[in-house]
Design a protein around this motif. Structure first.
Motif, PDB file in Angstrom:
ATOM      1  N   LYS A 179       0.839  -1.191   0.000  1.00 12.77           N
ATOM      2  CA  LYS A 179       0.000   0.000   0.000  1.00 12.77           C
ATOM      3  C   LYS A 179       0.884   1.255   0.000  1.00 12.77           C
ATOM      4  CE  LYS A 179      -3.680  -2.478   0.143  1.00 12.77           C
ATOM      5  NZ  LYS A 179      -4.553  -2.579  -1.047  1.00 12.77           N
ATOM      6  N   GLU A 180       0.253   2.381  -0.107  1.00  8.41           N
ATOM      7  CA  GLU A 180       1.007   3.644  -0.147  1.00  8.41           C
ATOM      8  C   GLU A 180       1.725   3.864   1.186  1.00  8.41           C
ATOM      9  OE1 GLU A 180       0.186   8.431  -0.868  1.00  8.41           O
ATOM     10  OE2 GLU A 180      -1.407   6.947  -1.110  1.00  8.41           O
ATOM     11  N   VAL A 181       2.988   4.259   1.087  1.00 14.26           N
ATOM     12  CA  VAL A 181       3.783   4.509   2.287  1.00 14.26           C
ATOM     13  C   VAL A 181       3.248   5.752   2.997  1.00 14.26           C
ATOM     14  CG1 VAL A 181       6.080   5.033   3.185  1.00 14.26           C
ATOM     15  CG2 VAL A 181       5.807   3.442   1.261  1.00 14.26           C
ATOM     16  N   GLN A 182       3.079   5.635   4.321  1.00 17.75           N
ATOM     17  CA  GLN A 182       2.563   6.742   5.120  1.00 17.75           C
ATOM     18  C   GLN A 182       3.626   7.206   6.116  1.00 17.75           C
ATOM     19  OE1 GLN A 182      -0.506   8.131   4.785  1.00 17.75           O
ATOM     20  NE2 GLN A 182      -1.071   6.702   3.142  1.00 17.75           N
ATOM     21  N   ARG A 183       3.749   8.539   6.196  1.00 16.69           N
ATOM     22  CA  ARG A 183       4.664   9.115   7.190  1.00 16.69           C
ATOM     23  C   ARG A 183       3.967   9.173   8.535  1.00 16.69           C
ATOM     24  NH1 ARG A 183      10.163   9.826   7.412  1.00 16.69           N
ATOM     25  NH2 ARG A 183      10.718  11.591   8.767  1.00 16.69           N
ATOM     26  N   LEU A 184       4.631   8.622   9.577  1.00 18.81           N
ATOM     27  CA  LEU A 184       4.058   8.676  10.906  1.00 18.81           C
ATOM     28  C   LEU A 184       4.172  10.105  11.440  1.00 18.81           C
ATOM     29  CD1 LEU A 184       5.418   5.397  12.549  1.00 18.81           C
ATOM     30  CD2 LEU A 184       3.174   5.803  11.576  1.00 18.81           C
ATOM     31  N   THR A 185       3.031  10.691  11.738  1.00 12.03           N
ATOM     32  CA  THR A 185       2.982  12.086  12.147  1.00 12.03           C
ATOM     33  C   THR A 185       3.873  12.355  13.358  1.00 12.03           C
ATOM     34  OG1 THR A 185       0.707  12.238  11.381  1.00 12.03           O
ATOM     35  CG2 THR A 185       1.471  13.979  12.856  1.00 12.03           C
ATOM     36  N   GLY A 186       4.725  13.333  13.209  1.00 11.01           N
ATOM     37  CA  GLY A 186       5.580  13.755  14.322  1.00 11.01           C
ATOM     38  C   GLY A 186       6.716  12.820  14.626  1.00 11.01           C
ATOM     39  N   THR A 187       7.052  11.907  13.677  1.00  9.74           N
ATOM     40  CA  THR A 187       8.143  10.957  13.923  1.00  9.74           C
ATOM     41  C   THR A 187       9.139  10.994  12.780  1.00  9.74           C
ATOM     42  OG1 THR A 187       7.185   9.056  12.790  1.00  9.74           O
ATOM     43  CG2 THR A 187       6.485   9.454  15.064  1.00  9.74           C
ATOM     44  N   ASP A 188      10.238  10.267  12.992  1.00 11.80           N
ATOM     45  CA  ASP A 188      11.240  10.087  11.936  1.00 11.80           C
ATOM     46  C   ASP A 188      11.127   8.676  11.348  1.00 11.80           C
ATOM     47  OD1 ASP A 188      12.297  12.604  12.102  1.00 11.80           O
ATOM     48  OD2 ASP A 188      13.807  12.055  13.590  1.00 11.80           O
ATOM     49  N   ALA A 189       9.888   8.261  11.059  1.00  9.08           N
ATOM     50  CA  ALA A 189       9.687   6.903  10.538  1.00  9.08           C
ATOM     51  C   ALA A 189       8.527   6.870   9.548  1.00  9.08           C
ATOM     52  CB  ALA A 189       9.414   5.937  11.688  1.00  9.08           C
ATOM     53  N   ASP A 190       8.582   5.892   8.621  1.00 13.39           N
ATOM     54  CA  ASP A 190       7.513   5.652   7.652  1.00 13.39           C
ATOM     55  C   ASP A 190       6.839   4.325   7.972  1.00 13.39           C
ATOM     56  OD1 ASP A 190       8.271   7.955   6.314  1.00 13.39           O
ATOM     57  OD2 ASP A 190       9.624   6.861   4.955  1.00 13.39           O
ATOM     58  N   GLU A 191       5.554   4.219   7.628  1.00  8.30           N
ATOM     59  CA  GLU A 191       4.823   2.959   7.783  1.00  8.30           C
ATOM     60  C   GLU A 191       4.630   2.329   6.403  1.00  8.30           C
ATOM     61  OE1 GLU A 191       0.985   1.558  10.273  1.00  8.30           O
ATOM     62  OE2 GLU A 191       0.536   2.896   8.594  1.00  8.30           O
ATOM     63  N   HIS A 192       5.053   1.055   6.286  1.00  7.27           N
ATOM     64  CA  HIS A 192       4.888   0.298   5.051  1.00  7.27           C
ATOM     65  C   HIS A 192       3.845  -0.791   5.306  1.00  7.27           C
ATOM     66  CE1 HIS A 192       8.630   1.750   2.895  1.00  7.27           C
ATOM     67  NE2 HIS A 192       8.789   2.243   4.135  1.00  7.27           N
ATOM     68  N   MET A 193       2.700  -0.691   4.629  1.00  8.00           N
ATOM     69  CA  MET A 193       1.581  -1.605   4.860  1.00  8.00           C
ATOM     70  C   MET A 193       1.442  -2.563   3.692  1.00  8.00           C
ATOM     71  SD  MET A 193      -0.853  -2.261   7.035  1.00  8.00           S
ATOM     72  CE  MET A 193      -2.317  -3.294   7.060  1.00  8.00           C
ATOM     73  N   TYR A 194       1.233  -3.845   3.997  1.00 14.75           N
ATOM     74  CA  TYR A 194       1.029  -4.866   2.973  1.00 14.75           C
ATOM     75  C   TYR A 194      -0.246  -5.645   3.310  1.00 14.75           C
ATOM     76  CZ  TYR A 194       5.851  -4.072   1.454  1.00 14.75           C
ATOM     77  OH  TYR A 194       7.017  -3.504   0.985  1.00 14.75           O
ATOM     78  N   THR A 195      -0.939  -6.106   2.269  1.00 10.65           N
ATOM     79  CA  THR A 195      -2.166  -6.887   2.474  1.00 10.65           C
ATOM     80  C   THR A 195      -2.196  -8.063   1.500  1.00 10.65           C
ATOM     81  OG1 THR A 195      -4.586  -6.724   2.611  1.00 10.65           O
ATOM     82  CG2 THR A 195      -3.514  -5.496   0.844  1.00 10.65           C
ATOM     83  N   LEU A 196      -2.833  -9.127   1.935  1.00 11.10           N
ATOM     84  CA  LEU A 196      -2.923 -10.337   1.106  1.00 11.10           C
ATOM     85  C   LEU A 196      -4.308 -10.951   1.284  1.00 11.10           C
ATOM     86  CD1 LEU A 196      -1.506 -12.641  -0.609  1.00 11.10           C
ATOM     87  CD2 LEU A 196      -1.064 -13.749   1.595  1.00 11.10           C
ATOM     88  N   TRP A 197      -4.990 -11.207   0.154  1.00  4.99           N
ATOM     89  CA  TRP A 197      -6.260 -11.939   0.158  1.00  4.99           C
ATOM     90  C   TRP A 197      -5.986 -13.342  -0.365  1.00  4.99           C
ATOM     91  CZ3 TRP A 197     -10.721  -9.901   2.146  1.00  4.99           C
ATOM     92  CH2 TRP A 197     -10.741  -8.525   2.383  1.00  4.99           C
ATOM     93  N   ALA A 198      -6.388 -14.348   0.410  1.00  2.76           N
ATOM     94  CA  ALA A 198      -6.093 -15.733   0.026  1.00  2.76           C
ATOM     95  C   ALA A 198      -7.234 -16.646   0.437  1.00  2.76           C
ATOM     96  CB  ALA A 198      -4.795 -16.211   0.678  1.00  2.76           C
TER      97      ALA A 198
END
Length: 327
Positions: free
Chosen positions: A291-310
């Motif tokens: 999914k689209e990378v999101q910047r964690l508000t007020g931090t020095d880190a990014d969130e990388h989200m993945y999803t799987l339908w099976a």
């Protein structure tokens, strides 16, 4: 020959001279069909007509059945017609056709990437980012593999467990195996000491149901290695190979009766499962979707989200088998 014919037609030789009886015996031995038909004019007539000679309406075992049509169709004798031919039955609404319903599970996973970690990406210490992604993909694999090897029902968060489908009293795909016995798998509990005979029996039981076992999973544990016991059972048939002054011995890949055999450390200890792979289906993503990378508000880190339908389904548990309690 007229005396002879009359003698037989009359039903015997009682009142005929001795020579007539003698002549009859001689004639019968010489030309049975000729005498037989002359003595029984009706059979001779049927024979001459050809249409009904050995061409009855129906021969059923030792019975000769012929159709009968009465002039008056009002009241007809029962004869030998099937008494219940006009008795209505209740037909099956779908003629054995139905559908099973399985959940497509939704798996999710995410990771944070900090600024300090980004400094390590693609530098002399290696591709740190790729390592984090590989670790995340391994988590997806473990989650799906654990659910698949389990005895758990399918849900919106877990795929169908193969041990749930390979049972006799579970509800699989919305169909109760207890009431629909054709939907039940071939299962033996407390199977006992491992032997090739137990595999043969189950493979044959599936074949009777038109199943072709082409893969078998053998539970592995440190105290009960069933794949190792399969290898040991087959080893007497192995030949020692001398190649480059080195003795080569031991199987690395095994196919038994055209079924690929695999050790599985996720199965319940003491379990062997056999599959007709043509009865199993997968529906879902080929791999986790980023999914689209999101910047964690007020931090020095990014969130990388993945999803799987099976989703995993089986349309004939009866063509598969499971052994439990194998030692």
């Amino acid at each position: 020959m007229s005396n002879v014919a009359y003698a037989i037609a009359a039903g015997g030789y009682t009142n005929q001279p001795a020579y007539t009886a003698f002549a009859t015996e001689i004639s019968l031995s010489k030309n049975w069909e000729n005498i037989y038909l002359r003595a029984l004019p009706l059979l001779a007539k049927i024979k001459d007509g050809k249409a009904n000679w050995n061409k009855p309406g129906l021969r059923k075992g030792n019975l000769l059945i012929t159709p009968v049509i009465f002039e008056n169709s009002g009241t007809v004798p029962d004869g030998v017609t099937d008494a219940n031919e006009l008795t209505a039955i209740t037909p099956y609404v779908t003629n054995g056709f139905t559908q099973a319903q399985f959940n497509i599970a939704h798996y999710r996973n995410a990771m944070y990437v900090r600024e300090s970690e980004k400094q390590l990406i693609n530098n002399t210490r290696g591709n740190f980012m790729q390592g984090k992604i590989d670790q995340l993909m391994a988590d997806f694999k473990d989650a799906v593999a654990d659910d698949l090897a389990s005895a758990n029902a399918d849900s919106r968060t877990a795929v169908l467990g193969i041990q749930q489908a390979l049972a006799t009293t579970n509800t699989v795909g919305g169909i109760d195996q207890s009431s629909a016995t054709d939907w039940a798998s071939n299962v033996t509990t407390s199977a006992g000491a491992f032997s090739l005979d137990m595999l043969d029996d189950k493979i044959d039981a599936c074949a009777v149901r038109n199943g072709k076992i082409d893969m078998m999973l053998f539970a592995y544990s440190s105290t009960n290695n069933l794949f190792g016991k399969l290898r040991a059972a087959l080893s007497p048939a192995e030949r020692l190979v001398n190649a480059n002054f080195k003795a080569k011995y031991g199987f690395t890949n095994i196919e038994y009766l055209d079924a690929v055999c695999v050790a599985d450390n996720r199965l319940t200890a003491g379990v062997i499962c056999g599959f007709d792979s043509s009865t199993w289906f997968y529906c879902g993503d080929e791999k986790p979707v980023a999914k689209e990378v999101q910047r964690l508000t007020g931090t020095d880190a990014d969130e990388h989200m993945y999803t799987l339908w099976a989703g995993v389904a089986c349309n004939s548990p009866a063509k598969n088998f499971r052994l439990t309690g194998v030692s």
